[in-house]
Design an enzyme around this catalytic site. Structure first.
Site, PDB file in Angstrom:
ATOM      1  N   HIS A  46      27.006 -60.430 -44.642  1.00 28.90           N
ATOM      2  CA  HIS A  46      27.557 -61.367 -43.652  1.00 28.90           C
ATOM      3  C   HIS A  46      27.533 -62.862 -44.170  1.00 28.90           C
ATOM      4  O   HIS A  46      28.559 -63.321 -43.790  1.00 28.90           O
ATOM      5  CB  HIS A  46      26.559 -61.642 -42.394  1.00 28.90           C
ATOM      6  CG  HIS A  46      26.450 -60.344 -41.499  1.00 28.90           C
ATOM      7  ND1 HIS A  46      25.825 -59.250 -41.794  1.00 28.90           N
ATOM      8  CD2 HIS A  46      27.454 -59.793 -40.671  1.00 28.90           C
ATOM      9  CE1 HIS A  46      26.266 -58.434 -40.781  1.00 28.90           C
ATOM     10  NE2 HIS A  46      27.138 -58.550 -40.230  1.00 28.90           N
ATOM     11  N   HIS A  48      32.659 -54.445 -43.519  1.00 28.99           N
ATOM     12  CA  HIS A  48      31.702 -53.495 -43.278  1.00 28.99           C
ATOM     13  C   HIS A  48      31.847 -52.670 -42.286  1.00 28.99           C
ATOM     14  O   HIS A  48      32.826 -52.982 -41.232  1.00 28.99           O
ATOM     15  CB  HIS A  48      30.298 -53.992 -43.420  1.00 28.99           C
ATOM     16  CG  HIS A  48      30.014 -54.911 -42.591  1.00 28.99           C
ATOM     17  ND1 HIS A  48      30.493 -56.276 -42.722  1.00 28.99           N
ATOM     18  CD2 HIS A  48      29.404 -54.917 -41.245  1.00 28.99           C
ATOM     19  CE1 HIS A  48      29.942 -56.941 -41.568  1.00 28.99           C
ATOM     20  NE2 HIS A  48      29.421 -56.103 -40.788  1.00 28.99           N
ATOM     21  N   CYS A  80      25.986 -52.696 -29.962  1.00 27.70           N
ATOM     22  CA  CYS A  80      26.857 -52.714 -31.302  1.00 27.70           C
ATOM     23  C   CYS A  80      25.801 -52.550 -32.208  1.00 27.70           C
ATOM     24  O   CYS A  80      24.682 -53.230 -32.284  1.00 27.70           O
ATOM     25  CB  CYS A  80      27.682 -53.801 -31.224  1.00 27.70           C
ATOM     26  SG  CYS A  80      26.902 -55.368 -30.782  1.00 27.70           S
ATOM     27  N   HIS A  97      25.390 -51.514 -36.937  1.00 24.29           N
ATOM     28  CA  HIS A  97      25.989 -51.025 -38.153  1.00 24.29           C
ATOM     29  C   HIS A  97      25.406 -49.619 -38.476  1.00 24.29           C
ATOM     30  O   HIS A  97      24.204 -49.482 -38.268  1.00 24.29           O
ATOM     31  CB  HIS A  97      25.716 -52.232 -39.347  1.00 24.29           C
ATOM     32  CG  HIS A  97      26.345 -53.198 -39.165  1.00 24.29           C
ATOM     33  ND1 HIS A  97      25.260 -54.178 -38.562  1.00 24.29           N
ATOM     34  CD2 HIS A  97      27.463 -53.999 -39.195  1.00 24.29           C
ATOM     35  CE1 HIS A  97      25.828 -55.388 -38.549  1.00 24.29           C
ATOM     36  NE2 HIS A  97      27.156 -55.189 -38.897  1.00 24.29           N
ATOM     37  N   GLU A 151      18.405 -49.976 -28.214  1.00 26.30           N
ATOM     38  CA  GLU A 151      18.469 -51.149 -27.759  1.00 26.30           C
ATOM     39  C   GLU A 151      18.337 -51.209 -26.069  1.00 26.30           C
ATOM     40  O   GLU A 151      17.755 -51.749 -25.258  1.00 26.30           O
ATOM     41  CB  GLU A 151      19.840 -51.835 -27.824  1.00 26.30           C
ATOM     42  CG  GLU A 151      20.166 -52.232 -29.196  1.00 26.30           C
ATOM     43  CD  GLU A 151      21.317 -53.142 -29.751  1.00 26.30           C
ATOM     44  OE1 GLU A 151      21.939 -53.531 -28.462  1.00 26.30           O
ATOM     45  OE2 GLU A 151      21.814 -52.737 -30.731  1.00 26.30           O
ATOM     46  N   GLU A 182      31.108 -62.158 -39.343  1.00 30.76           N
ATOM     47  CA  GLU A 182      31.345 -60.642 -39.184  1.00 30.76           C
ATOM     48  C   GLU A 182      32.576 -60.537 -39.571  1.00 30.76           C
ATOM     49  O   GLU A 182      33.650 -61.139 -39.242  1.00 30.76           O
ATOM     50  CB  GLU A 182      31.181 -60.546 -37.820  1.00 30.76           C
ATOM     51  CG  GLU A 182      29.762 -60.353 -37.163  1.00 30.76           C
ATOM     52  CD  GLU A 182      28.944 -58.955 -37.651  1.00 30.76           C
ATOM     53  OE1 GLU A 182      29.346 -58.631 -38.508  1.00 30.76           O
ATOM     54  OE2 GLU A 182      27.876 -58.786 -36.963  1.00 30.76           O
ATOM     55  N   GLU A 192      34.315 -56.967 -39.591  1.00 31.73           N
ATOM     56  CA  GLU A 192      33.819 -55.532 -39.592  1.00 31.73           C
ATOM     57  C   GLU A 192      35.099 -54.694 -39.130  1.00 31.73           C
ATOM     58  O   GLU A 192      36.210 -54.948 -38.596  1.00 31.73           O
ATOM     59  CB  GLU A 192      33.164 -55.432 -38.211  1.00 31.73           C
ATOM     60  CG  GLU A 192      31.859 -55.948 -38.400  1.00 31.73           C
ATOM     61  CD  GLU A 192      30.824 -55.926 -37.302  1.00 31.73           C
ATOM     62  OE1 GLU A 192      29.672 -56.248 -37.450  1.00 31.73           O
ATOM     63  OE2 GLU A 192      31.202 -55.637 -36.011  1.00 31.73           O
TER      64      GLU A 192
END
Length: 176
Positions: free
Chosen positions: A29, A35, A70, A72, A90, A115, A117
Site C-alpha cells: 500500500h 494487488h 472487502c 485481500h 467481519e 489502494e 487493486e
C-alpha cells in the site's frame, strides 16, 4: 489496530490478474502496487444492501461506509474462498456468493497509503442476524439502492473509494 489486520502478505498481480509475487500488505500500500482484492455485496429478500461502517482504527478509510466486506486473499488462497472466510470474520455469517465482475482502481489516501487493486466483486443474499466483529466493523445497516444513491450524491465522502466506483455496476446486477 490489530496485528492480523495489518501484517500479512498479499498477492501482487499484473493488469490481467496474473500473480507476480507477494508482499507485506502495508508495504504494497505504501508503494501503490497492484494487488488482488475482493469486495462482497450482500442483499436481503427486500432488495436492501448490507452496508458496514469501517472500524475507527482501520489503516485507511476508517469510519467510512462501504459494502458488506472487502479484503485481500492470502497467497495461494482462492479468491472466492477468501471472500467467504472474510464475510464470516467481519460479519459473523456465511452465505453463498456468486462472482459478479472485476475492476482495477487506484485511490490515494492522506496517510501515505494507496489502494491499487484488482478487485473481484461477489454478490450474495442473506436475511438473518449479522454479528459484526468490533475490531473490523463500527456499525452495519440495511439500505435500499435508492437511499444509497441519494446519500452518495449528497455525501460521497462518507463512502469508500471502491464502493463509490462499484455502486452503479452492482446496482445494475443486483440479485432479484
Amino acid at each position: 489496530m490489530s496485528y492480523l489486520s495489518t501484517m500479512s502478505d498479499i498477492v501482487l498481480v499484473d493488469i490481467h490478474d496474473n500473480p507476480i509475487g507477494t508482499m507485506e500488505k502495508m508495504e504494497a500500500h505504501q508503494k501503490a502496487l497492484l494487488h488482488r482484492a475482493f469486495s462482497v455485496f450482500i442483499f436481503n429478500d427486500q432488495g436492501e444492501w448490507l452496508l458496514q461502517q469501517r472500524a475507527a482504527d482501520k489503516y485507511h478509510s476508517a469510519g467510512l461506509w462501504t459494502n458488506a466486506c472487502c479484503s485481500h486473499p492470502r497467497p495461494g488462497e482462492p479468491v472466492a474462498a477468501a471472500a467467504v472466510r472474510r464475510l464470516e470474520e467481519e460479519l459473523g455469517f456465511q452465505t453463498s456468493l456468486q462472482p459478479a465482475f472485476s475492476f482495477i482502481y487506484k485511490a490515494e489516501f492522506g496517510n501515505g497509503l494507496t489502494e491499487h487493486e484488482y478487485d473481484h466483486v461477489f454478490m450474495g443474499r442473506y436475511n438473518n442476524a449479522v454479528l459484526p466483529n468490533p475490531d473490523e466493523v463500527a456499525a452495519v445497516r440495511w439500505c435500499s439502492a435508492e437511499e444509497i444513491r441519494q446519500d452518495l450524491q449528497q455525501y460521497p465522502s462518507r463512502y469508500t473509494a471502491w464502493f463509490r466506483l462499484a455502486f452503479d455496476r452492482v446496482a445494475a446486477l443486483q440479485l432479484p
